[in-house]
Design a protein around this motif. Structure first.
Motif, PDB file in Angstrom:
ATOM      1  N   ALA A  51     122.116  61.726  81.361  1.00  8.13           N
ATOM      2  CA  ALA A  51     121.313  61.375  82.664  1.00  8.13           C
ATOM      3  C   ALA A  51     120.409  62.617  82.895  1.00  8.13           C
ATOM      4  CB  ALA A  51     121.826  60.998  83.904  1.00  8.13           C
ATOM      5  N   ASP A  52     118.992  62.339  83.127  1.00  6.19           N
ATOM      6  CA  ASP A  52     118.148  63.253  83.490  1.00  6.19           C
ATOM      7  C   ASP A  52     118.585  63.919  85.137  1.00  6.19           C
ATOM      8  OD1 ASP A  52     116.174  64.859  83.859  1.00  6.19           O
ATOM      9  OD2 ASP A  52     114.478  63.471  84.002  1.00  6.19           O
ATOM     10  N   VAL A  53     118.115  65.106  85.439  1.00  4.09           N
ATOM     11  CA  VAL A  53     118.384  65.533  86.710  1.00  4.09           C
ATOM     12  C   VAL A  53     117.475  65.027  87.878  1.00  4.09           C
ATOM     13  CG1 VAL A  53     118.898  67.607  88.288  1.00  4.09           C
ATOM     14  CG2 VAL A  53     119.704  67.580  86.141  1.00  4.09           C
ATOM     15  N   MET A  54     116.110  65.353  87.555  1.00  7.59           N
ATOM     16  CA  MET A  54     115.147  65.228  88.262  1.00  7.59           C
ATOM     17  C   MET A  54     114.490  63.770  88.301  1.00  7.59           C
ATOM     18  SD  MET A  54     113.053  68.963  88.388  1.00  7.59           S
ATOM     19  CE  MET A  54     113.051  68.802  86.498  1.00  7.59           C
ATOM     20  N   MET A  55     114.899  62.981  88.855  1.00  2.95           N
ATOM     21  CA  MET A  55     114.694  61.408  88.840  1.00  2.95           C
ATOM     22  C   MET A  55     114.321  60.780  90.100  1.00  2.95           C
ATOM     23  SD  MET A  55     117.281  59.751  86.062  1.00  2.95           S
ATOM     24  CE  MET A  55     118.864  60.246  87.203  1.00  2.95           C
ATOM     25  N   PRO A  56     113.229  59.651  90.265  1.00  4.80           N
ATOM     26  CA  PRO A  56     113.036  59.176  91.311  1.00  4.80           C
ATOM     27  C   PRO A  56     114.060  58.151  92.099  1.00  4.80           C
ATOM     28  CG  PRO A  56     111.979  58.012  89.374  1.00  4.80           C
ATOM     29  CD  PRO A  56     112.521  59.190  88.873  1.00  4.80           C
ATOM     30  N   ARG A  57     114.090  58.037  93.277  1.00  7.42           N
ATOM     31  CA  ARG A  57     115.094  57.057  93.999  1.00  7.42           C
ATOM     32  C   ARG A  57     116.551  57.617  94.307  1.00  7.42           C
ATOM     33  NH1 ARG A  57     115.145  51.015  91.494  1.00  7.42           N
ATOM     34  NH2 ARG A  57     115.791  50.613  93.581  1.00  7.42           N
ATOM     35  N   LEU A  58     116.992  58.218  92.980  1.00  2.74           N
ATOM     36  CA  LEU A  58     118.280  58.716  93.118  1.00  2.74           C
ATOM     37  C   LEU A  58     118.241  59.834  92.163  1.00  2.74           C
ATOM     38  CD1 LEU A  58     121.201  58.329  94.564  1.00  2.74           C
ATOM     39  CD2 LEU A  58     121.919  57.168  92.557  1.00  2.74           C
ATOM     40  N   ASP A  59     118.372  61.094  92.576  1.00  6.37           N
ATOM     41  CA  ASP A  59     118.671  62.306  91.433  1.00  6.37           C
ATOM     42  C   ASP A  59     119.742  62.228  90.457  1.00  6.37           C
ATOM     43  OD1 ASP A  59     120.255  64.479  92.579  1.00  6.37           O
ATOM     44  OD2 ASP A  59     119.243  63.688  94.211  1.00  6.37           O
ATOM     45  N   GLY A  60     119.807  62.975  89.426  1.00  4.84           N
ATOM     46  CA  GLY A  60     121.094  63.220  88.755  1.00  4.84           C
ATOM     47  C   GLY A  60     122.222  63.600  89.392  1.00  4.84           C
ATOM     48  N   PHE A  61     122.299  64.677  90.282  1.00  2.00           N
ATOM     49  CA  PHE A  61     123.117  65.246  90.834  1.00  2.00           C
ATOM     50  C   PHE A  61     123.676  64.182  91.818  1.00  2.00           C
ATOM     51  CE2 PHE A  61     121.236  69.754  90.166  1.00  2.00           C
ATOM     52  CZ  PHE A  61     121.842  69.807  89.109  1.00  2.00           C
ATOM     53  N   SER A  62     122.981  63.438  92.590  1.00  2.00           N
ATOM     54  CA  SER A  62     123.345  62.546  93.529  1.00  2.00           C
ATOM     55  C   SER A  62     124.320  61.430  92.758  1.00  2.00           C
ATOM     56  CB  SER A  62     122.407  61.903  94.450  1.00  2.00           C
ATOM     57  OG  SER A  62     121.755  63.134  95.267  1.00  2.00           O
ATOM     58  N   LEU A  63     123.531  60.986  91.698  1.00  2.00           N
ATOM     59  CA  LEU A  63     124.253  59.910  90.828  1.00  2.00           C
ATOM     60  C   LEU A  63     125.423  60.290  90.305  1.00  2.00           C
ATOM     61  CD1 LEU A  63     124.054  57.373  89.145  1.00  2.00           C
ATOM     62  CD2 LEU A  63     122.774  58.636  87.632  1.00  2.00           C
ATOM     63  N   ALA A  64     125.620  61.537  89.989  1.00  2.00           N
ATOM     64  CA  ALA A  64     126.930  62.142  89.368  1.00  2.00           C
ATOM     65  C   ALA A  64     128.041  62.229  90.471  1.00  2.00           C
ATOM     66  CB  ALA A  64     126.698  63.645  88.916  1.00  2.00           C
ATOM     67  N   GLU A  65     127.512  62.586  91.841  1.00  2.00           N
ATOM     68  CA  GLU A  65     128.459  62.421  92.855  1.00  2.00           C
ATOM     69  C   GLU A  65     129.294  61.211  93.262  1.00  2.00           C
ATOM     70  OE1 GLU A  65     127.797  65.524  96.404  1.00  2.00           O
ATOM     71  OE2 GLU A  65     125.961  64.623  95.670  1.00  2.00           O
ATOM     72  N   ILE A  66     128.427  60.197  93.054  1.00  2.00           N
ATOM     73  CA  ILE A  66     128.857  58.675  93.211  1.00  2.00           C
ATOM     74  C   ILE A  66     129.618  58.248  92.142  1.00  2.00           C
ATOM     75  CG2 ILE A  66     128.063  56.392  93.404  1.00  2.00           C
ATOM     76  CD1 ILE A  66     125.497  57.464  94.718  1.00  2.00           C
ATOM     77  N   ILE A  67     129.274  58.674  90.872  1.00  2.00           N
ATOM     78  CA  ILE A  67     130.024  58.283  89.723  1.00  2.00           C
ATOM     79  C   ILE A  67     131.412  58.767  89.789  1.00  2.00           C
ATOM     80  CG2 ILE A  67     129.964  58.305  87.165  1.00  2.00           C
ATOM     81  CD1 ILE A  67     127.050  57.932  87.072  1.00  2.00           C
ATOM     82  N   ARG A  68     131.405  60.018  90.062  1.00  2.00           N
ATOM     83  CA  ARG A  68     132.654  60.856  89.899  1.00  2.00           C
ATOM     84  C   ARG A  68     133.849  60.224  91.045  1.00  2.00           C
ATOM     85  NH1 ARG A  68     132.867  61.543  86.068  1.00  2.00           N
ATOM     86  NH2 ARG A  68     132.252  63.024  84.933  1.00  2.00           N
ATOM     87  N   ARG A  69     133.111  59.707  92.135  1.00  2.00           N
ATOM     88  CA  ARG A  69     134.177  58.921  93.136  1.00  2.00           C
ATOM     89  C   ARG A  69     134.591  57.753  92.766  1.00  2.00           C
ATOM     90  NH1 ARG A  69     130.119  60.868  97.038  1.00  2.00           N
ATOM     91  NH2 ARG A  69     129.244  58.528  97.094  1.00  2.00           N
TER      92      ARG A  69
END
Length: 225
Positions: A51-69
């Motif tokens: 995954a890219d980090v800087m993305m629209p709608r949901l950035d990569g860091f926020s996405l990773a937090e959700i996936i990790r949960r």
């Protein structure tokens, strides 16, 4: 066939990476932003996320937090132009398995994907020791051991190189990619240094004829077990 979820908001780059991975035998699902990537992740449950980090709608860091949960074990590799130490640290704190700076080579990305996918399938001996024929390799302690003999201490770079060869055992470890990872540049002088390290590892492993590091001309090396 390993499945990859690729999330990249630059369509041209996303298609190039997707096509390159598919040619090499991966099954790839592509998303153009973080929210679409999260939806595909929940639908497909891929083996690895790139995954890219800087993305629209949901950035990569926020996405990773959700996936990790939701899925603590799936590896995540970040692709990004952001290379400040704080960004890299945050990525690893969120559970990233790897962090690749743009622009990157496809060979390097593929090596890192294969390494991350191979981690869950790496057989280990007692106390996490990796078995190489009659040898036991303790990567965290940087030691190579033949039972009943004195341990062979390894330098940090020797241990990292052997680990990568082991993760790609019986497959080719691309020379250019490992030079970029461990030396930071695939120039001529670093290439000669890599050859020296390969020679050292062969010497350390010479007592077991079932364990061999062979040259794959023009491409790299292969650890045969």
């Amino acid at each position: 066939m390993p499945s990859i979820l690729l999330i990249e908001d630059e369509p041209a780059l996303g298609m190039i990476v997707k096509d390159s991975l598919e040619v090499r035998g991966f099954e790839v699902r592509y998303a153009a932003d973080g929210q679409q990537g999260l939806e595909l992740f929940r639908q497909q449950r891929p083996d690895i996320v790139v995954a890219d980090v800087m993305m629209p709608r949901l950035d990569g860091f926020s996405l990773a937090e959700i996936i990790r949960r939701e899925s603590p074990q799936v590896p995540i590799i970040f692709l990004t132009a952001r290379s400040q130490p704080a960004d890299v640290v945050r990525g690893f704190e969120l559970g990233a398995a790897d962090y690749l700076k743009k622009p990157f080579s496809m060979d390097e990305l593929i090596v890192r994907i294969r390494a991350r996918l191979g981690q869950s399938a790496v057989p280990a001996g007692p106390a996490g020791l990796l078995r190489l024929g009659h040898y036991q390799f303790d990567h965290p302690k940087q030691r190579l051991h033949w039972p009943g003999r004195e341990e062979q201490p390894l330098t940090h770079r020797e241990a990292e190189l052997l680990k990568r060869l082991y993760e790609r055992r019986n497959q080719v470890l691309e020379r250019a990619a490992v030079l970029q990872e461990l030396w930071g540049d695939d120039n001529f002088f670093n290439g000669r240094s890599l050859d020296v390290f390969i020679t050292r590892l062969r010497r350390y492993l010479k007592d077991d004829p079932q364990v061999q590091i062979v040259n794959v001309r023009g491409i790299g090396y292969k650890l045969l077990l």
